[in-house]
Design a protein around this motif. Structure first.
Motif, PDB file in Angstrom:
ATOM      1  N   ALA A 168     -29.994  43.822 -31.439  1.00  9.13           N
ATOM      2  CA  ALA A 168     -30.473  45.072 -32.033  1.00  9.13           C
ATOM      3  C   ALA A 168     -29.499  46.215 -31.760  1.00  9.13           C
ATOM      4  N   LEU A 169     -28.921  46.233 -30.569  1.00  6.69           N
ATOM      5  CA  LEU A 169     -27.928  47.258 -30.222  1.00  6.69           C
ATOM      6  C   LEU A 169     -26.705  47.129 -31.124  1.00  6.69           C
ATOM      7  N   GLU A 170     -26.225  45.913 -31.290  1.00  2.32           N
ATOM      8  CA  GLU A 170     -25.051  45.687 -32.131  1.00  2.32           C
ATOM      9  C   GLU A 170     -25.303  46.151 -33.566  1.00  2.32           C
ATOM     10  N   GLU A 171     -26.490  45.850 -34.092  1.00  2.00           N
ATOM     11  CA  GLU A 171     -26.819  46.249 -35.458  1.00  2.00           C
ATOM     12  C   GLU A 171     -26.924  47.772 -35.574  1.00  2.00           C
ATOM     13  N   ALA A 172     -27.535  48.404 -34.587  1.00  2.00           N
ATOM     14  CA  ALA A 172     -27.668  49.863 -34.619  1.00  2.00           C
ATOM     15  C   ALA A 172     -26.299  50.536 -34.556  1.00  2.00           C
ATOM     16  N   LEU A 173     -25.404  50.003 -33.735  1.00  2.00           N
ATOM     17  CA  LEU A 173     -24.066  50.566 -33.665  1.00  2.00           C
ATOM     18  C   LEU A 173     -23.311  50.351 -34.977  1.00  2.00           C
ATOM     19  N   ALA A 181     -29.684  52.758 -31.043  1.00  2.00           N
ATOM     20  CA  ALA A 181     -28.730  52.158 -30.110  1.00  2.00           C
ATOM     21  C   ALA A 181     -28.997  52.626 -28.688  1.00  2.00           C
ATOM     22  N   ALA A 182     -29.288  53.913 -28.507  1.00  2.00           N
ATOM     23  CA  ALA A 182     -29.590  54.433 -27.174  1.00  2.00           C
ATOM     24  C   ALA A 182     -30.869  53.804 -26.630  1.00  2.00           C
ATOM     25  N   THR A 183     -31.857  53.611 -27.500  1.00  2.00           N
ATOM     26  CA  THR A 183     -33.103  52.968 -27.073  1.00  2.00           C
ATOM     27  C   THR A 183     -32.847  51.542 -26.616  1.00  2.00           C
ATOM     28  N   MET A 184     -32.018  50.806 -27.351  1.00  2.00           N
ATOM     29  CA  MET A 184     -31.718  49.427 -26.976  1.00  2.00           C
ATOM     30  C   MET A 184     -30.915  49.373 -25.681  1.00  2.00           C
ATOM     31  N   ALA A 185     -29.982  50.308 -25.503  1.00  2.00           N
ATOM     32  CA  ALA A 185     -29.234  50.354 -24.245  1.00  2.00           C
ATOM     33  C   ALA A 185     -30.176  50.627 -23.082  1.00  2.00           C
ATOM     34  N   HIS A 186     -31.138  51.514 -23.302  1.00  2.00           N
ATOM     35  CA  HIS A 186     -32.136  51.815 -22.266  1.00  2.00           C
ATOM     36  C   HIS A 186     -32.951  50.577 -21.916  1.00  2.00           C
ATOM     37  N   ARG A 187     -33.354  49.829 -22.927  1.00  2.00           N
ATOM     38  CA  ARG A 187     -34.141  48.618 -22.675  1.00  2.00           C
ATOM     39  C   ARG A 187     -33.313  47.572 -21.927  1.00  2.00           C
ATOM     40  N   ILE A 188     -32.061  47.434 -22.305  1.00  2.00           N
ATOM     41  CA  ILE A 188     -31.187  46.487 -21.621  1.00  2.00           C
ATOM     42  C   ILE A 188     -31.031  46.880 -20.159  1.00  2.00           C
TER      43      ILE A 188
END
Length: 246
Positions: A168-173, A181-188
């Motif tokens: 999901a992060l890769e797709e958002a970027l 992307a920030a939300t996915m980084a936070h979850r990771i």
């Protein structure tokens, strides 16, 4: 204690609940902000552990709602966050909670916060740029407190969640969606910290902060560092799961 744990990330919630229950606490969970507010109104708790980033109603707003609906007589509330951003720290400090605990949740950190009194819990700090890649003790603690099959199951779920969030992060970027992307980084960052993947936690927190800063000059480097840390983290979790299975 009777604890309300508000955490939307399933694998983080499962691990935290398991550790709290094995330590003798009674735990009720909520997966979003409105559910946390409703649970606090419907039951009596000694402690609320409130994730900052909850769907439906953010954790800081949920704290305000709990304080309001109970006329200020709410239980002790500690914020939980993996965020290293200035905005996240400000939100935690200004919502009326009694303190802040940096994810991952550790029993010793919780005990220290409870013994120290209100406002003495640790605040999220900028992640260090270097350090050990993995925390073997995080998995060892789980193995000491939980059945081996349960530990392996939780680790497998954590690996699956990291893969999903990484995609999901890769797709958002790729699409330029910095907020997602920030939300996915936070979850990771939250999942990796709970399961001892320290290098991935550091890089994900740094990436989250960079994505929320429009003036960040080294964002490509932060993206690259986070991507590079994901595969070793997944390999570490696979090894730990295999060890737990014997």
């Amino acid at each position: 204690m009777r604890i309300l744990l508000a955490e939307d990330e399933a694998v983080t919630r499962l691990a935290a609940r398991a550790l709290l229950e094995r330590a003798g606490h009674r735990v009720v969970t909520a997966e979003d902000g409105p559910a946390a507010v409703s649970a606090a109104a419907a039951d009596v708790f000694d402690l609320v552990l409130m994730d900052l980033e909850l769907p439906g109603l953010p954790g800081d707003e949920a704290v305000r709602a709990i304080r309001l609906q109970l006329n200020g007589a709410a239980p002790r509330i500690l914020m939980l966050t993996a965020s290293a951003t200035a905005d996240g720290q400000t939100r935690c400090a200004g919502c009326g909670a009694d303190g802040v605990l940096t994810k991952p949740l550790r029993l010793e950190s919780l005990a220290a916060a409870l013994e120290s009194g209100p406002q003495a819990a640790s605040s999220p700090a900028e992640p260090p740029s270097a350090g050990p890649a993995f925390d073997e003790a995080a998995i060892a603690t789980m193995r000491e407190m939980l059945p081996a099959t349960r530990v392996a199951e939780l680790i497998d779920k954590a690996g699956a969640a990291l893969r999903q969030h990484g995609d999901a992060l890769e797709e958002a970027l790729r699409t330029g969606d910095r907020r997602t992307a920030a939300t996915m980084a936070h979850r990771i960052a939250g999942v990796s910290g709970q399961y001892g993947c320290l290098a991935l936690r550091r890089t994900a927190r740094a990436l989250e902060a960079g994505l929320e800063d429009s003036a960040c000059a080294d964002l490509p480097q932060r993206i690259g560092a986070s991507n590079a840390a994901l595969a070793p983290a997944l390999e570490f979790l696979e090894r730990c799961a295999a060890t737990a299975r014997g």
